[in-house]
Design a protein around this motif. Structure first.
Motif, short mmCIF file in Angstrom:
data_model
loop_
_atom_site.label_atom_id
_atom_site.label_comp_id
_atom_site.label_asym_id
_atom_site.label_seq_id
_atom_site.Cartn_x
_atom_site.Cartn_y
_atom_site.Cartn_z
N GLN A 184 0.81 -1.20 0.00
CA GLN A 184 0.00 0.00 0.00
C GLN A 184 0.85 1.26 0.00
O GLN A 184 0.43 2.31 -0.44
CB GLN A 184 -0.92 0.00 1.22
CG GLN A 184 -1.93 1.11 1.20
CD GLN A 184 -2.94 0.97 2.34
OE1 GLN A 184 -3.10 -0.10 2.92
NE2 GLN A 184 -3.61 2.05 2.66
N GLN A 185 2.09 1.14 0.52
CA GLN A 185 2.98 2.29 0.53
C GLN A 185 3.37 2.65 -0.90
O GLN A 185 3.76 1.78 -1.69
CB GLN A 185 4.24 1.96 1.34
CG GLN A 185 5.24 3.08 1.44
CD GLN A 185 6.49 2.68 2.21
OE1 GLN A 185 6.85 1.52 2.23
NE2 GLN A 185 7.15 3.64 2.83
N PRO A 186 3.27 3.93 -1.28
CA PRO A 186 3.70 4.30 -2.64
C PRO A 186 5.21 4.12 -2.78
O PRO A 186 5.95 4.21 -1.81
CB PRO A 186 3.30 5.78 -2.74
CG PRO A 186 3.23 6.26 -1.34
CD PRO A 186 2.79 5.09 -0.51
N CYS A 201 6.22 11.78 -1.17
CA CYS A 201 4.84 11.82 -1.65
C CYS A 201 3.99 11.07 -0.64
O CYS A 201 4.41 10.07 -0.06
CB CYS A 201 4.71 11.21 -3.05
SG CYS A 201 4.95 9.43 -3.15
N GLY A 202 2.80 11.57 -0.42
CA GLY A 202 1.83 10.92 0.44
C GLY A 202 0.57 10.70 -0.37
O GLY A 202 0.17 11.57 -1.15
N ARG A 233 -9.38 10.32 5.61
CA ARG A 233 -8.40 10.10 4.54
C ARG A 233 -7.01 9.95 5.16
O ARG A 233 -6.40 10.91 5.59
CB ARG A 233 -8.46 11.26 3.56
CG ARG A 233 -9.77 11.31 2.78
CD ARG A 233 -9.71 12.37 1.71
NE ARG A 233 -9.87 13.71 2.25
CZ ARG A 233 -11.03 14.33 2.37
NH1 ARG A 233 -12.13 13.73 2.01
NH2 ARG A 233 -11.09 15.55 2.86
N GLN A 234 -6.54 8.71 5.16
CA GLN A 234 -5.24 8.39 5.73
C GLN A 234 -4.16 8.63 4.71
O GLN A 234 -4.22 8.12 3.59
CB GLN A 234 -5.23 6.94 6.19
CG GLN A 234 -3.88 6.45 6.67
CD GLN A 234 -3.93 5.01 7.12
OE1 GLN A 234 -4.97 4.52 7.53
NE2 GLN A 234 -2.81 4.33 7.01
N LEU A 235 -3.16 9.43 5.10
CA LEU A 235 -2.03 9.69 4.23
C LEU A 235 -0.99 8.60 4.42
O LEU A 235 -0.54 8.37 5.55
CB LEU A 235 -1.40 11.03 4.58
CG LEU A 235 -1.64 12.24 3.68
CD1 LEU A 235 -0.83 13.42 4.18
CD2 LEU A 235 -1.30 11.94 2.23
N THR A 236 -0.58 7.96 3.34
CA THR A 236 0.48 6.96 3.38
C THR A 236 1.66 7.50 2.59
O THR A 236 1.51 7.83 1.41
CB THR A 236 0.00 5.64 2.78
OG1 THR A 236 -1.16 5.18 3.49
CG2 THR A 236 1.08 4.58 2.90
N PHE A 237 2.82 7.57 3.24
CA PHE A 237 3.98 8.19 2.62
C PHE A 237 4.93 7.17 2.02
O PHE A 237 5.07 6.03 2.51
CB PHE A 237 4.75 9.01 3.66
CG PHE A 237 4.09 10.32 4.00
CD1 PHE A 237 3.20 10.40 5.06
CD2 PHE A 237 4.37 11.45 3.28
CE1 PHE A 237 2.58 11.60 5.38
CE2 PHE A 237 3.75 12.66 3.59
CZ PHE A 237 2.85 12.73 4.64
N GLY A 238 5.60 7.60 0.96
CA GLY A 238 6.69 6.82 0.40
C GLY A 238 7.94 6.99 1.26
O GLY A 238 7.93 7.74 2.24
N SER A 239 9.01 6.31 0.86
CA SER A 239 10.23 6.34 1.67
C SER A 239 11.12 7.54 1.37
O SER A 239 12.15 7.72 2.01
CB SER A 239 11.01 5.04 1.48
OG SER A 239 11.26 4.84 0.12
#
Lengths: 114, 112
Positions: free
Chosen positions: B1-3, B88-89, B98-104
């Motif tokens: 799910q993480q970008p 990026c989230g 709306r849950q923000l999921t961030f890349g590394s």
């Protein structure tokens, strides 16, 4: 216009202890989200509070809990601290009425667990 | 799910251009871009909603390709102040939570 504020700036605890971190949202914002950021990683979502209730939760154990007060400020509590809890804890605020849900981050609390 | 962000790191000279990509395997509702300097909080740059829009301010712009579920951040004529880690989230839902999921992150270094 005050931005998001967090306290304390730094904190050192030992394993097994409990910690409380505090966040005041940006003026006009009503939603607070908490993130954990390990060194060299992106922020990881812990949970989000709106109308004094936890609205959504990420993949974090129950040792992580929170609270939102009527003035929209929020606390993050972590019990039974582990070494792996050492990280930068970020609070972000947003306004629910905005469909874009832009989140603005505070300066963070650096937690070190020894 | 993480970008997934690419590249992981990039080094530029002042005045050069850079592109940072953010991809997701899930259908996205929005993409948020942030820049974080060492020891500081992430600073919001811009948000893109599904619909393939492109946004920009100053010499930083971004696009969102809904078909590919990919967003790209464009930094034009980079300045020393652009150095930092770009995240990026993404959000998956248009719902209220709306849950923000961030890349590394992508570490950008601009040299004089």
């Amino acid at each position: 216009d005050a931005g998001v504020t967090q306290s304390p700036t730094h904190l050192i605890k030992t394993r097994g202890q409990q910690v409380t971190l505090r966040c005041s949202p940006k003026s006009g914002h009503d939603t607070v989200s908490w993130y954990q950021q390990a060194l060299g990683q992106g922020p990881q979502f812990i949970f989000q509070y709106y109308e004094e209730e936890e609205r959504q939760r990420g993949n974090f154990p129950d040792r992580f809990s929170g609270h939102q007060f009527p003035n929209y400020s929020s606390e993050l509590n972590v019990n039974a601290l582990l070494l792996g809890d050492s990280a930068l804890y970020l609070c972000a605020s947003s306004f629910q009425g905005m469909y874009t849900d832009t989140q603005y981050f505070g300066p963070g609390t650096r937690l070190t667990v020894l | 799910q993480q970008p997934v962000q690419s590249p992981q790191a990039v080094i530029l000279r002042e005045g050069e251009d850079a592109v940072i990509n953010c991809s997701s395997s899930k259908a996205l509702y929005s993409v948020h871009w942030y820049r974080q300097k060492h020891g500081e909080a992430p600073v919001f740059l811009m948000i893109l909603l599904k619909g393939g829009e492109q946004k920009g301010h100053d010499k930083i712009s971004a696009s969102f390709n809904e078909k590919k579920q990919q967003s790209s951040l464009y930094l034009t004529a980079s300045q020393l102040s652009y150095s930092g880690t770009y995240f990026c989230g993404t959000t998956l839902s248009s719902g209220s939570a709306r849950q923000l999921t961030f890349g590394s992150g992508t570490q950008l270094t601009v040299l004089p």
